[in-house]
Write a protein that holds these residues in place. Structure first.
Motif, PDB file in Angstrom:
ATOM      1  N   LEU A  49      34.011 -16.272  79.178  1.00 21.13           N
ATOM      2  CA  LEU A  49      35.434 -15.502  79.916  1.00 21.13           C
ATOM      3  C   LEU A  49      34.677 -15.586  82.320  1.00 21.13           C
ATOM      4  O   LEU A  49      36.362 -15.237  82.524  1.00 21.13           O
ATOM      5  CB  LEU A  49      34.427 -14.029  79.880  1.00 21.13           C
ATOM      6  N   VAL A  50      33.846 -15.490  82.124  1.00 28.02           N
ATOM      7  CA  VAL A  50      34.328 -15.174  83.316  1.00 28.02           C
ATOM      8  C   VAL A  50      34.667 -16.483  84.267  1.00 28.02           C
ATOM      9  O   VAL A  50      34.839 -16.316  85.146  1.00 28.02           O
ATOM     10  CB  VAL A  50      32.639 -14.686  84.575  1.00 28.02           C
ATOM     11  N   ALA A  51      34.036 -17.129  84.463  1.00 27.36           N
ATOM     12  CA  ALA A  51      34.613 -18.634  84.189  1.00 27.36           C
ATOM     13  C   ALA A  51      35.978 -18.417  84.479  1.00 27.36           C
ATOM     14  O   ALA A  51      37.100 -18.975  85.022  1.00 27.36           O
ATOM     15  CB  ALA A  51      33.880 -19.727  84.424  1.00 27.36           C
ATOM     16  N   LYS A  56      36.303 -15.083  91.429  1.00 30.30           N
ATOM     17  CA  LYS A  56      37.373 -13.756  92.462  1.00 30.30           C
ATOM     18  C   LYS A  56      37.739 -13.321  91.467  1.00 30.30           C
ATOM     19  O   LYS A  56      37.882 -11.917  91.785  1.00 30.30           O
ATOM     20  CB  LYS A  56      38.572 -15.031  92.681  1.00 30.30           C
ATOM     21  N   ARG A  57      39.070 -13.370  90.240  1.00 33.08           N
ATOM     22  CA  ARG A  57      39.300 -12.156  89.944  1.00 33.08           C
ATOM     23  C   ARG A  57      38.378 -11.220  89.215  1.00 33.08           C
ATOM     24  O   ARG A  57      37.761 -10.018  88.907  1.00 33.08           O
ATOM     25  CB  ARG A  57      39.895 -12.593  88.338  1.00 33.08           C
ATOM     26  N   SER A  58      37.475 -11.367  88.511  1.00 30.33           N
ATOM     27  CA  SER A  58      35.701 -11.176  87.842  1.00 30.33           C
ATOM     28  C   SER A  58      35.531 -10.345  88.982  1.00 30.33           C
ATOM     29  O   SER A  58      35.046  -9.237  88.396  1.00 30.33           O
ATOM     30  CB  SER A  58      34.913 -12.360  87.217  1.00 30.33           C
ATOM     31  N   ILE A  59      35.004 -10.590  89.976  1.00 35.83           N
ATOM     32  CA  ILE A  59      34.655  -9.687  91.009  1.00 35.83           C
ATOM     33  C   ILE A  59      35.334  -8.812  91.705  1.00 35.83           C
ATOM     34  O   ILE A  59      34.877  -6.825  91.658  1.00 35.83           O
ATOM     35  CB  ILE A  59      34.133 -10.330  92.731  1.00 35.83           C
ATOM     36  N   SER A 101      27.621  -4.975  87.403  1.00 35.52           N
ATOM     37  CA  SER A 101      26.600  -6.079  86.146  1.00 35.52           C
ATOM     38  C   SER A 101      27.996  -7.556  86.426  1.00 35.52           C
ATOM     39  O   SER A 101      27.033  -8.391  86.692  1.00 35.52           O
ATOM     40  CB  SER A 101      26.650  -5.688  84.604  1.00 35.52           C
ATOM     41  N   LEU A 102      28.636  -6.883  86.168  1.00 35.57           N
ATOM     42  CA  LEU A 102      30.090  -8.379  86.041  1.00 35.57           C
ATOM     43  C   LEU A 102      30.437  -8.995  87.689  1.00 35.57           C
ATOM     44  O   LEU A 102      30.572 -10.115  87.808  1.00 35.57           O
ATOM     45  CB  LEU A 102      31.674  -7.287  86.323  1.00 35.57           C
ATOM     46  N   GLN A 103      30.365  -8.056  88.497  1.00 36.01           N
ATOM     47  CA  GLN A 103      29.992  -8.610  89.793  1.00 36.01           C
ATOM     48  C   GLN A 103      29.010  -9.796  90.055  1.00 36.01           C
ATOM     49  O   GLN A 103      29.555 -10.532  90.954  1.00 36.01           O
ATOM     50  CB  GLN A 103      29.953  -7.236  91.076  1.00 36.01           C
ATOM     51  N   GLN A 104      28.001  -9.326  89.640  1.00 35.87           N
ATOM     52  CA  GLN A 104      27.037 -10.038  90.245  1.00 35.87           C
ATOM     53  C   GLN A 104      26.631 -11.260  89.260  1.00 35.87           C
ATOM     54  O   GLN A 104      26.519 -12.191  89.426  1.00 35.87           O
ATOM     55  CB  GLN A 104      25.244  -9.344  90.019  1.00 35.87           C
ATOM     56  N   THR A 105      27.430 -10.886  88.013  1.00 44.17           N
ATOM     57  CA  THR A 105      27.310 -12.101  87.183  1.00 44.17           C
ATOM     58  C   THR A 105      28.267 -13.000  87.800  1.00 44.17           C
ATOM     59  O   THR A 105      27.811 -14.221  87.429  1.00 44.17           O
ATOM     60  CB  THR A 105      27.703 -11.924  86.107  1.00 44.17           C
ATOM     61  N   ALA A 106      29.028 -12.673  88.181  1.00 44.96           N
ATOM     62  CA  ALA A 106      30.339 -14.222  89.167  1.00 44.96           C
ATOM     63  C   ALA A 106      29.946 -14.011  90.879  1.00 44.96           C
ATOM     64  O   ALA A 106      30.330 -15.479  90.869  1.00 44.96           O
ATOM     65  CB  ALA A 106      31.436 -12.829  88.927  1.00 44.96           C
ATOM     66  N   ALA A 107      29.427 -13.848  91.101  1.00 43.55           N
ATOM     67  CA  ALA A 107      28.897 -13.300  92.300  1.00 43.55           C
ATOM     68  C   ALA A 107      27.726 -15.151  92.747  1.00 43.55           C
ATOM     69  O   ALA A 107      28.276 -15.612  93.614  1.00 43.55           O
ATOM     70  CB  ALA A 107      27.955 -12.598  93.054  1.00 43.55           C
ATOM     71  N   ILE A 193      38.440 -20.331  89.660  1.00 44.20           N
ATOM     72  CA  ILE A 193      38.474 -21.004  88.134  1.00 44.20           C
ATOM     73  C   ILE A 193      38.390 -22.081  87.901  1.00 44.20           C
ATOM     74  O   ILE A 193      37.750 -22.747  88.586  1.00 44.20           O
ATOM     75  CB  ILE A 193      40.433 -20.463  87.481  1.00 44.20           C
ATOM     76  N   ARG A 194      37.360 -22.095  86.841  1.00 42.44           N
ATOM     77  CA  ARG A 194      36.680 -23.258  86.489  1.00 42.44           C
ATOM     78  C   ARG A 194      37.034 -23.659  84.834  1.00 42.44           C
ATOM     79  O   ARG A 194      36.843 -22.707  84.210  1.00 42.44           O
ATOM     80  CB  ARG A 194      34.481 -23.120  86.579  1.00 42.44           C
ATOM     81  N   LYS A 195      37.318 -24.617  84.939  1.00 45.34           N
ATOM     82  CA  LYS A 195      37.891 -25.299  84.122  1.00 45.34           C
ATOM     83  C   LYS A 195      36.277 -26.132  83.068  1.00 45.34           C
ATOM     84  O   LYS A 195      35.984 -26.694  83.306  1.00 45.34           O
ATOM     85  CB  LYS A 195      38.996 -26.376  83.664  1.00 45.34           C
ATOM     86  N   GLU A 196      36.738 -25.549  81.430  1.00 43.15           N
ATOM     87  CA  GLU A 196      35.800 -26.104  80.824  1.00 43.15           C
ATOM     88  C   GLU A 196      36.033 -27.419  80.080  1.00 43.15           C
ATOM     89  O   GLU A 196      37.080 -27.535  79.232  1.00 43.15           O
ATOM     90  CB  GLU A 196      35.414 -24.999  79.783  1.00 43.15           C
TER      91      GLU A 196
END
Length: 196
Positions: A49-51, A56-59, A101-107, A193-196
């Motif tokens: 979800l974060v990727a 950037k948007r997740s942060i 938590s969301l910030q650090q997951t994305a950082a 953004i990371r494409k999977e």
């Protein structure tokens, strides 16, 4: 600032030691549950979800969620009574920490994505060092903001104005909003953004 808020809550809400430690439990519990929730959701949906949002948007989302926690903290101090306010106070702290938590997951993955992947570990370590520095000076800043001194005693806690806590969280909320705006509107910060 938890180290300052635990004795404040203990005094203001007339808590025993176990109840006062719920402040730390709410804060660090939110870190755990926030990261676990993202993990479970991402596994369930089959994509990160974060990727997908972009780092950037997740942060930015994390900062805005922490802003909601700061606003809730102001409301809990302004309108919560001593009898009913502690639960609202804990909830506010929980929401604030969910944003962290969301910030650090994305950082961390964002720091790696900002440059050459072979030097990504250096950027993550630098970020961790800055975070640790913030953790070290946070109680000092909170103590100075609330008491005007580095040291406080029981008398200081008993005479602590709730208006000071409101001003502190209004300032913190404003910082969250400014940081979110800087991230959101900066053309130089990649979306991550990371494409999977």
């Amino acid at each position: 600032g938890n180290g300052v808020f635990i004795p404040f809550c203990k005094n203001y809400f007339d808590l025993d030691q176990f109840q006062s430690q719920l402040v730390d439990f709410a804060f660090y519990g939110a870190y755990y549950l926030g990261a676990l929730g993202l993990f479970v959701y991402s596994n369930w949906k089959g994509h990160d979800l974060v990727a997908g949002w972009g780092y950037k948007r997740s942060i930015v989302y994390g900062l805005l969620f922490s802003l909601l926690g700061a606003v809730a903290m102001i409301l809990s101090v302004q309108w919560g009574s001593q009898e009913s306010g502690f639960g609202f106070f804990l909830f506010s702290f929980f929401v604030l920490a969910l944003g962290f938590s969301l910030q650090q997951t994305a950082a961390n993955p964002f720091a790696i994505a900002l440059g050459d992947p072979s030097t990504g570990a250096h950027r993550v370590n630098l970020g961790g060092g800055i975070n640790s520095f913030g953790t070290a000076i946070g109680p000092i800043v909170v103590s100075l903001a609330l008491f005007g001194a580095l040291h406080y005693d029981d008398a200081s806690l008993q005479h602590l104005s709730l208006a000071r806590i409101t001003v502190l969280y209004a300032g913190v909320g404003l910082l969250f909003l400014l940081a979110a705006a800087l991230f959101a509107f900066s053309k130089r910060v990649p979306s991550g953004i990371r494409k999977e």
